[in-house]
Scaffold this motif. Structure first.
Motif, PDB file in Angstrom:
ATOM      1  N   GLN A   1      24.808  46.323  56.434  1.00  0.00           N
ATOM      2  CA  GLN A   1      24.182  46.628  55.151  1.00  0.00           C
ATOM      3  C   GLN A   1      23.096  47.680  55.356  1.00  0.00           C
ATOM      4  N   VAL A   2      23.113  48.712  54.494  1.00  0.00           N
ATOM      5  CA  VAL A   2      22.123  49.779  54.577  1.00  0.00           C
ATOM      6  C   VAL A   2      21.042  49.540  53.542  1.00  0.00           C
ATOM      7  N   GLN A   3      19.801  49.584  53.953  1.00  0.00           N
ATOM      8  CA  GLN A   3      18.682  49.440  53.035  1.00  0.00           C
ATOM      9  C   GLN A   3      17.746  50.627  53.210  1.00  0.00           C
ATOM     10  N   PRO A   4      17.827  51.611  52.300  1.00  0.00           N
ATOM     11  CA  PRO A   4      16.905  52.745  52.373  1.00  0.00           C
ATOM     12  C   PRO A   4      15.489  52.294  52.047  1.00  0.00           C
ATOM     13  N   GLU A   5      14.534  53.043  52.539  1.00  0.00           N
ATOM     14  CA  GLU A   5      13.130  52.709  52.289  1.00  0.00           C
ATOM     15  C   GLU A   5      12.358  54.002  52.122  1.00  0.00           C
ATOM     16  N   GLU A   6      11.604  54.095  51.035  1.00  0.00           N
ATOM     17  CA  GLU A   6      10.806  55.286  50.769  1.00  0.00           C
ATOM     18  C   GLU A   6       9.397  55.136  51.327  1.00  0.00           C
ATOM     19  N   SER A   7       8.766  56.254  51.615  1.00  0.00           N
ATOM     20  CA  SER A   7       7.360  56.279  52.013  1.00  0.00           C
ATOM     21  C   SER A   7       6.757  57.615  51.582  1.00  0.00           C
ATOM     22  N   GLY A   8       5.427  57.652  51.551  1.00  0.00           N
ATOM     23  CA  GLY A   8       4.742  58.901  51.244  1.00  0.00           C
ATOM     24  C   GLY A   8       4.201  59.008  49.845  1.00  0.00           C
TER      25      GLY A   8
END
Length: 120
Positions: A1-8
């Motif tokens: 399972q792919v879980q993208p994660e944002e930052s910034g």
């Protein structure tokens, strides 16, 4: 399972800059290098809207309102970035990373979002 994660994400005055990044979360599988990636945003009381996308061969698309101000890029590692310059108050929104385009505005994987607030 792919879980993208944002930052910034964060708060900035109008005219300022922010750089958003999207990568796979610690517990996630790697983001497929064969997938188109994109940024969407949702402002308060508005529908989620397309911001920018980048295909596997580097082809980019932008919403008209961000052309010339935002630049999307991706690394071979699967990380995607959005350099946002000359920010405007109307850029205030939660920004989402989307991975693996399925057609229209549908993507297989979505990040939880990161808040961008632009003030006067």
């Amino acid at each position: 399972q792919v879980q993208p994660e944002e930052s910034g994400g964060g708060s900035v005055q109008a005219g300022g800059s922010l750089n958003l990044s999207c990568g796979a979360s610690t517990a996630s599988g790697a983001i497929p290098s064969s997938c188109t990636m994109a940024w969407y945003r949702q402002a308060p009381e508005k529908e989620r809207e397309f911001v920018s996308s980048i295909s596997t061969d580097g082809a980019t698309r932008y919403q008209d309102s961000v052309k010339g101000r935002f630049t999307i890029s991706r690394e071979k590692t699967g990380t995607m970035s959005l350099q946002m310059n000359s920010l405007k108050i109307e850029d205030t929104a939660v920004y989402y990373c989307a991975v693996c385009w399925l057609g229209q505005n549908h993507f297989r994987y979505w990040g939880p979002g990161t808040q961008v607030t632009v003030s006067s």
